[in-house]
Design a protein around this motif. Structure first.
Motif, PDB file in Angstrom:
ATOM      1  N   GLU A  17       0.831  -1.202   0.000  1.00 51.26           N
ATOM      2  CA  GLU A  17       0.000   0.000   0.000  1.00 51.26           C
ATOM      3  C   GLU A  17       0.873   1.263   0.000  1.00 51.26           C
ATOM      4  OE1 GLU A  17      -4.079   1.192   2.246  1.00 51.26           O
ATOM      5  OE2 GLU A  17      -2.461   0.446   3.514  1.00 51.26           O
ATOM      6  N   GLN A  18       2.008   1.211   0.645  1.00 51.21           N
ATOM      7  CA  GLN A  18       2.936   2.351   0.707  1.00 51.21           C
ATOM      8  C   GLN A  18       3.728   2.509  -0.593  1.00 51.21           C
ATOM      9  OE1 GLN A  18       5.451   1.884   4.143  1.00 51.21           O
ATOM     10  NE2 GLN A  18       3.749   1.179   5.390  1.00 51.21           N
ATOM     11  N   GLN A  19       3.644   1.503  -1.482  1.00 52.07           N
ATOM     12  CA  GLN A  19       4.435   1.486  -2.717  1.00 52.07           C
ATOM     13  C   GLN A  19       3.533   1.343  -3.931  1.00 52.07           C
ATOM     14  OE1 GLN A  19       8.340  -0.632  -0.684  1.00 52.07           O
ATOM     15  NE2 GLN A  19       6.948  -1.929  -1.795  1.00 52.07           N
ATOM     16  N   GLN A  20       2.327   1.895  -3.858  1.00 55.44           N
ATOM     17  CA  GLN A  20       1.342   1.872  -4.940  1.00 55.44           C
ATOM     18  C   GLN A  20       0.994   0.461  -5.392  1.00 55.44           C
ATOM     19  OE1 GLN A  20       2.000   4.738  -8.073  1.00 55.44           O
ATOM     20  NE2 GLN A  20       3.091   6.099  -6.678  1.00 55.44           N
ATOM     21  N   LEU A  59      -5.268  -6.287  -6.842  1.00 58.97           N
ATOM     22  CA  LEU A  59      -6.373  -5.407  -6.474  1.00 58.97           C
ATOM     23  C   LEU A  59      -6.008  -3.929  -6.527  1.00 58.97           C
ATOM     24  CD1 LEU A  59      -5.999  -4.426  -3.214  1.00 58.97           C
ATOM     25  CD2 LEU A  59      -6.403  -6.855  -2.954  1.00 58.97           C
ATOM     26  N   PHE A  60      -4.730  -3.619  -6.751  1.00 62.01           N
ATOM     27  CA  PHE A  60      -4.304  -2.234  -6.918  1.00 62.01           C
ATOM     28  C   PHE A  60      -4.304  -1.896  -8.402  1.00 62.01           C
ATOM     29  CE2 PHE A  60      -2.755  -2.725  -2.665  1.00 62.01           C
ATOM     30  CZ  PHE A  60      -2.723  -1.448  -2.143  1.00 62.01           C
ATOM     31  N   PRO A  61      -4.868  -0.769  -8.774  1.00 57.15           N
ATOM     32  CA  PRO A  61      -4.803  -0.382 -10.186  1.00 57.15           C
ATOM     33  C   PRO A  61      -3.380   0.021 -10.558  1.00 57.15           C
ATOM     34  CG  PRO A  61      -5.782   1.384  -8.882  1.00 57.15           C
ATOM     35  CD  PRO A  61      -5.588   0.201  -7.957  1.00 57.15           C
ATOM     36  N   ALA A  62      -3.056  -0.124 -11.823  1.00 60.88           N
ATOM     37  CA  ALA A  62      -1.733   0.291 -12.283  1.00 60.88           C
ATOM     38  C   ALA A  62      -1.631   1.807 -12.154  1.00 60.88           C
ATOM     39  CB  ALA A  62      -1.521  -0.133 -13.731  1.00 60.88           C
ATOM     40  N   PRO A  63      -0.523   2.305 -11.606  1.00 62.46           N
ATOM     41  CA  PRO A  63      -0.366   3.763 -11.465  1.00 62.46           C
ATOM     42  C   PRO A  63      -0.115   4.413 -12.825  1.00 62.46           C
ATOM     43  CG  PRO A  63       1.611   2.647 -10.721  1.00 62.46           C
ATOM     44  CD  PRO A  63       0.606   1.579 -11.046  1.00 62.46           C
ATOM     45  N   LEU A  70       8.745   0.993 -10.294  1.00 57.16           N
ATOM     46  CA  LEU A  70       9.623  -0.127 -10.639  1.00 57.16           C
ATOM     47  C   LEU A  70      11.094   0.238 -10.443  1.00 57.16           C
ATOM     48  CD1 LEU A  70       7.890  -1.453 -13.863  1.00 57.16           C
ATOM     49  CD2 LEU A  70       8.138  -2.668 -11.701  1.00 57.16           C
ATOM     50  N   TRP A  71      11.498   1.395 -10.927  1.00 53.86           N
ATOM     51  CA  TRP A  71      12.895   1.792 -10.771  1.00 53.86           C
ATOM     52  C   TRP A  71      13.255   2.003  -9.312  1.00 53.86           C
ATOM     53  CZ3 TRP A  71      16.377   0.701 -14.062  1.00 53.86           C
ATOM     54  CH2 TRP A  71      16.099   0.671 -15.417  1.00 53.86           C
ATOM     55  N   SER A  72      12.327   2.535  -8.554  1.00 52.90           N
ATOM     56  CA  SER A  72      12.584   2.741  -7.127  1.00 52.90           C
ATOM     57  C   SER A  72      12.842   1.405  -6.423  1.00 52.90           C
ATOM     58  CB  SER A  72      11.396   3.456  -6.487  1.00 52.90           C
ATOM     59  OG  SER A  72      11.529   3.484  -5.099  1.00 52.90           O
ATOM     60  N   LEU A  73      12.010   0.406  -6.707  1.00 48.77           N
ATOM     61  CA  LEU A  73      12.185  -0.902  -6.076  1.00 48.77           C
ATOM     62  C   LEU A  73      13.405  -1.627  -6.641  1.00 48.77           C
ATOM     63  CD1 LEU A  73       8.486  -2.079  -5.890  1.00 48.77           C
ATOM     64  CD2 LEU A  73       9.929  -1.292  -4.019  1.00 48.77           C
ATOM     65  N   TRP A  74      13.611  -1.515  -7.935  1.00 50.50           N
ATOM     66  CA  TRP A  74      14.726  -2.189  -8.574  1.00 50.50           C
ATOM     67  C   TRP A  74      16.069  -1.657  -8.070  1.00 50.50           C
ATOM     68  CZ3 TRP A  74      18.697  -0.461 -11.705  1.00 50.50           C
ATOM     69  CH2 TRP A  74      19.441  -1.458 -12.344  1.00 50.50           C
ATOM     70  N   SER A  75      16.108  -0.390  -7.739  1.00 52.27           N
ATOM     71  CA  SER A  75      17.380   0.231  -7.368  1.00 52.27           C
ATOM     72  C   SER A  75      17.791  -0.021  -5.928  1.00 52.27           C
ATOM     73  CB  SER A  75      17.310   1.744  -7.614  1.00 52.27           C
ATOM     74  OG  SER A  75      16.400   2.347  -6.720  1.00 52.27           O
ATOM     75  N   ARG A  76      17.011  -0.766  -5.174  1.00 52.45           N
ATOM     76  CA  ARG A  76      17.383  -1.046  -3.783  1.00 52.45           C
ATOM     77  C   ARG A  76      18.468  -2.103  -3.713  1.00 52.45           C
ATOM     78  NH1 ARG A  76      11.904  -0.499  -0.285  1.00 52.45           N
ATOM     79  NH2 ARG A  76      11.286   1.461  -1.239  1.00 52.45           N
TER      80      ARG A  76
END
Length: 95
Positions: A17-20, A59-63, A70-76
């Motif tokens: 929920e915090q990450q769309q 259940l979350f719509p695509a932002p 994606l880049w934010s999560l990928w870059s961790r």
């Protein structure tokens, strides 16, 4: 077993929920989902595989800009810290 699955689902939902709606394989494992169950959740339509190691709860719509999430999560890195690139002033100084 149902209780632990319910708890894992709740933990994953709160995180996503915090990450769309997006989450990583590592985050799903930390929430309580065994890695060998990830393909099941994709096939069952619970999760959408957006990229290697990155999913979105169905259940979350695509932002509007999924690429940014994606880049934010990928870059961790492996410690879930966001990697920092060169700042523009740092790059200019090195020239």
């Amino acid at each position: 077993m149902a209780q632990s699955h319910r708890e894992a689902s709740r933990r994953l939902f709160e995180l996503a929920e915090q990450q769309q709606g997006f989450f990583t394989t590592k985050q799903a494992k930390t929430a309580g989902f065994a890695e060998n169950t990830h393909p099941y959740h994709v096939q069952a339509g619970n999760w959408i595989r957006e990229h290697r190691g990155i999913y979105r709860l169905a259940l979350f719509p695509a932002p509007d800009r999924p690429d940014l999430v994606l880049w934010s999560l990928w870059s961790r890195n492996r410690k879930e810290e966001i990697r920092r690139g060169l700042q523009s002033s740092d790059g200019a100084e090195s020239l």
